[in-house]
Design a protein around this motif. Structure first.
Motif, mmCIF file in Angstrom:
data_model
loop_
_atom_site.group_PDB
_atom_site.id
_atom_site.type_symbol
_atom_site.label_atom_id
_atom_site.label_comp_id
_atom_site.label_asym_id
_atom_site.label_seq_id
_atom_site.Cartn_x
_atom_site.Cartn_y
_atom_site.Cartn_z
ATOM 1 N N LEU A 200 0.820 -1.217 0.000
ATOM 2 C CA LEU A 200 0.000 0.000 0.000
ATOM 3 C C LEU A 200 0.852 1.264 0.000
ATOM 4 O O LEU A 200 0.431 2.295 -0.533
ATOM 5 N N THR A 201 2.031 1.210 0.581
ATOM 6 C CA THR A 201 2.902 2.385 0.562
ATOM 7 C C THR A 201 3.959 2.289 -0.538
ATOM 8 O O THR A 201 4.770 3.201 -0.710
ATOM 9 N N SER A 202 3.951 1.187 -1.281
ATOM 10 C CA SER A 202 4.888 1.010 -2.386
ATOM 11 C C SER A 202 4.268 1.518 -3.677
ATOM 12 O O SER A 202 3.044 1.651 -3.794
ATOM 13 N N LEU A 203 5.117 1.776 -4.652
ATOM 14 C CA LEU A 203 4.636 2.335 -5.916
ATOM 15 C C LEU A 203 5.669 2.115 -7.011
ATOM 16 O O LEU A 203 6.861 2.298 -6.790
ATOM 17 N N SER A 204 5.184 1.700 -8.186
ATOM 18 C CA SER A 204 6.032 1.677 -9.377
ATOM 19 C C SER A 204 5.380 2.598 -10.405
ATOM 20 O O SER A 204 4.329 2.266 -10.962
ATOM 21 N N ARG A 205 5.998 3.757 -10.647
ATOM 22 C CA ARG A 205 5.383 4.746 -11.532
ATOM 23 C C ARG A 205 5.358 4.298 -12.993
ATOM 24 O O ARG A 205 4.619 4.870 -13.791
ATOM 25 N N LEU A 206 6.180 3.317 -13.343
ATOM 26 C CA LEU A 206 6.232 2.861 -14.737
ATOM 27 C C LEU A 206 5.506 1.533 -14.936
ATOM 28 O O LEU A 206 5.609 0.927 -15.995
ATOM 29 N N MET A 207 4.768 1.094 -13.916
ATOM 30 C CA MET A 207 4.113 -0.210 -13.981
ATOM 31 C C MET A 207 3.229 -0.351 -15.211
ATOM 32 O O MET A 207 3.282 -1.360 -15.922
ATOM 33 N N ASN A 208 2.411 0.671 -15.492
ATOM 34 C CA ASN A 208 1.461 0.563 -16.608
ATOM 35 C C ASN A 208 2.148 0.383 -17.950
ATOM 36 O O ASN A 208 1.547 -0.147 -18.894
ATOM 37 N N GLN A 209 3.405 0.822 -18.051
ATOM 38 C CA GLN A 209 4.112 0.713 -19.317
ATOM 39 C C GLN A 209 4.682 -0.687 -19.550
ATOM 40 O O GLN A 209 5.093 -1.009 -20.667
ATOM 41 N N GLY A 210 4.709 -1.519 -18.504
ATOM 42 C CA GLY A 210 5.307 -2.839 -18.651
ATOM 43 C C GLY A 210 4.343 -3.990 -18.484
ATOM 44 O O GLY A 210 4.759 -5.151 -18.493
ATOM 45 N N ILE A 211 3.044 -3.685 -18.305
ATOM 46 C CA ILE A 211 2.072 -4.768 -18.100
ATOM 47 C C ILE A 211 0.960 -4.687 -19.142
ATOM 48 O O ILE A 211 0.918 -3.764 -19.948
ATOM 49 N N GLY A 212 0.085 -5.664 -19.090
ATOM 50 C CA GLY A 212 -1.038 -5.690 -20.020
ATOM 51 C C GLY A 212 -0.853 -6.748 -21.095
ATOM 52 O O GLY A 212 0.105 -7.535 -21.082
ATOM 53 N N GLU A 213 -1.754 -6.780 -22.026
ATOM 54 C CA GLU A 213 -1.727 -7.781 -23.094
ATOM 55 C C GLU A 213 -0.447 -7.660 -23.907
ATOM 56 O O GLU A 213 -0.018 -6.571 -24.279
ATOM 57 N N GLY A 214 0.184 -8.807 -24.144
ATOM 58 C CA GLY A 214 1.423 -8.821 -24.899
ATOM 59 C C GLY A 214 2.658 -8.674 -24.035
ATOM 60 O O GLY A 214 3.779 -8.917 -24.502
ATOM 61 N N ARG A 215 2.467 -8.249 -22.788
ATOM 62 C CA ARG A 215 3.610 -8.105 -21.883
ATOM 63 C C ARG A 215 3.448 -9.045 -20.686
ATOM 64 O O ARG A 215 4.308 -9.865 -20.437
ATOM 65 N N THR A 216 2.359 -8.860 -19.925
ATOM 66 C CA THR A 216 2.066 -9.807 -18.844
ATOM 67 C C THR A 216 0.740 -10.504 -19.175
ATOM 68 O O THR A 216 0.728 -11.556 -19.780
#
Length: 467
Positions: free
Chosen positions: A346-362
């Motif tokens: 809850l106190t952690s964060l990856s600001r670039l997470m959305n750029q590395g996940i989703g269809e074709g990546r995860t």
């Protein structure tokens, strides 16, 4: 100015020596120091003005006196001989072999300061790096070219986490080379032996270059160790087209060495006694992560720092958070509850997470599943706090559901064995397992089509659909 010697040593102050009558000394220029007994040491120009050169000594200043010591200014900056043979090797904090192997001899020498990446030439990070840790891969995903620090505290198992990530990390869907550069700064001999043993037993030492600066080594070495590691990483990434993960622990020891040098120079202290240029200095290290357009290789950083007195507002974590792209925060309460690694999502964060996940990546459902787990865990922790006051029996049925999710999330999702390497598919499947006790109307952050495709049945009457 090359190979000019002086015998005009003015004074010695801590790790610094002051040489008078020096003309045209350059910032960062290497210096050879010859003691009266013939012993030779190395140093580097830290500052120069009005003929006075301030030299930081790599090693102890014990035995250096103002009368019998000569200093030779070499006219070149600090460099490192780099080679493919550095993988599988163990070096000390100055880059000398520590594994009884031969010294690295190479025509290729890289400057320790590194070459700053032109912002226009930076490529946006986008590839997912699988660490094998559900709390990172599922909730705070690491992306190739990112700098994602781990905020820990004294007594927490950040070394075990660093070792596990170094052993398990890989880039999915590619056959490209992946290597690890590990820099340990100011660690104990016991910790150094732990890291070496972990890498040797797992077989991952072959793809790893280790730089170990011990707590018994002179503090000046701590300034060089992360730069040696990053110079090695840049060679492997941009000359050998490898994906390089750089893990540095503990950056707090590095900052303490900076403070020691600042005090020796009698500089006006900034916050908590640290030098006013702490932000700039840390940025010169962290900003060496990234991807360059037209180059296949990349440098990804996982710096680890221990927060003094568990204070996340302390200058070291505070400034690190400004420079980097998120943080992974370790929690003492979870550690006491034997949740390992004790990462507070809850106190952690990856600001670039959305750029590395989703269809074709995860996977297509990754973002929404993570959002739902965040919401359910937060609501469950609220229910836990309420139960501590009124008792669990006074909770509503819905609060009990979320309390179960929160407990299971910590025990099954966050908690992970030291040799447990979970694939992203296993992590996402585990996330859906945790939500199986909630009804479809309670899964407010996930699209119905994803619920229909991925949700699982429960034996307790949950309305989640089966795959």
């Amino acid at each position: 100015m090359a190979n000019v010697s002086y015998k005009s040593l003015d004074k010695v102050a801590g790790p610094l020596i002051f040489v008078k009558g020096v003309d045209n000394a350059a910032y960062g220029e290497m210096v050879e120091i010859k003691l009266e007994n013939g012993e030779r040491r190395q140093g580097q120009v830290l500052d120069t003005s009005q003929g006075l050169a301030v030299v930081q000594v790599f090693g102890q200043t014990l035995g250096i006196n103002t009368t019998g010591t000569s200093t030779t200014f070499l006219g070149e900056t600090a460099t490192l001989s780099v080679s493919d043979e550095m993988l599988g090797r163990v070096f000390d904090g100055l880059g000398n072999p520590k594994d009884n192997g031969p010294k690295i001899v190479s025509k290729e020498k890289f400057d320790l300061v590194g070459s700053s990446i032109n912002p226009y030439s930076r490529e946006e990070p986008s590839e997912f790096i699988q660490t094998g840790m559900s709390n990172i891969d599922g909730m705070n995903t690491l992306v190739r070219g990112q700098k994602l620090p781990i905020f820990s505290a004294s007594g927490l198992p950040h070394n075990q986490l660093a070792s596990q990530i170094a052993r398990q990390a890989q880039v999915l869907g590619t056959e490209e080379n992946f290597s690890v550069v590990f820099a340990a700064i100011g660690i104990t001999s016991e910790e150094a032996n732990f890291f070496i043993k972990q890498f040797e037993e797992s077989g991952s030492l072959e793809r790893t270059a280790l730089f170990l600066n011990l707590s018994s080594d002179p503090s000046m070495e701590r300034i060089l160790t992360p730069r040696l590691a990053l110079t090695t990483a840049e060679f492997l990434a941009y000359e050998r087209e490898q994906h390089v993960l750089v893990i540095m622990t503990d950056m707090t020891n590095y900052c303490e060495a900076l403070r020691e040098i600042s005090a020796a120079r009698e500089e006006v202290p900034g916050r908590r006694g640290y030098p006013g240029y702490l932000y700039t200095d840390l940025a010169s290290i962290y900003e060496r992560a990234g991807k360059i357009k037209g180059r296949k290789g990349s440098v990804t950083q996982l710096p680890i720092l221990t927060m003094p007195a568990d204070d996340i507002t302390h200058p070291i974590p505070d400034l690190t958070g400004y420079i980097t792209e998120g943080q992974i925060v370790m929690n003492r309460e979870l550690h006491r509850a034997n949740i390992q690694p004790p990462i507070d999502v809850l106190t952690s964060l990856s600001r670039l997470m959305n750029q590395g996940i989703g269809e074709g990546r995860t996977r297509e459902d990754h973002r929404q599943l993570a959002d739902q787990l965040y919401a359910a865990y937060a609501q469950g922790k609220d229910a836990r706090a309420l139960a501590a006051i009124v008792g669990e029996g006074a909770l509503s049925d819905l609060d009990r559901k979320f309390l179960i999710v929160a407990n299971d999330f910590e025990k099954k999702f966050v908690h992970q064995g030291p040799n447990e390497n979970r694939s992203i598919e296993q992590t996402l499947s585990l996330g859906w397992d945790l939500l199986a006790g909630l009804s479809e109307t309670e899964l407010t952050r996930i699209k119905p089509e994803f619920i229909a495709k991925y949700a699982k049945k429960t034996s307790t009457g949950g309305t989640n659909k089966s795959e």
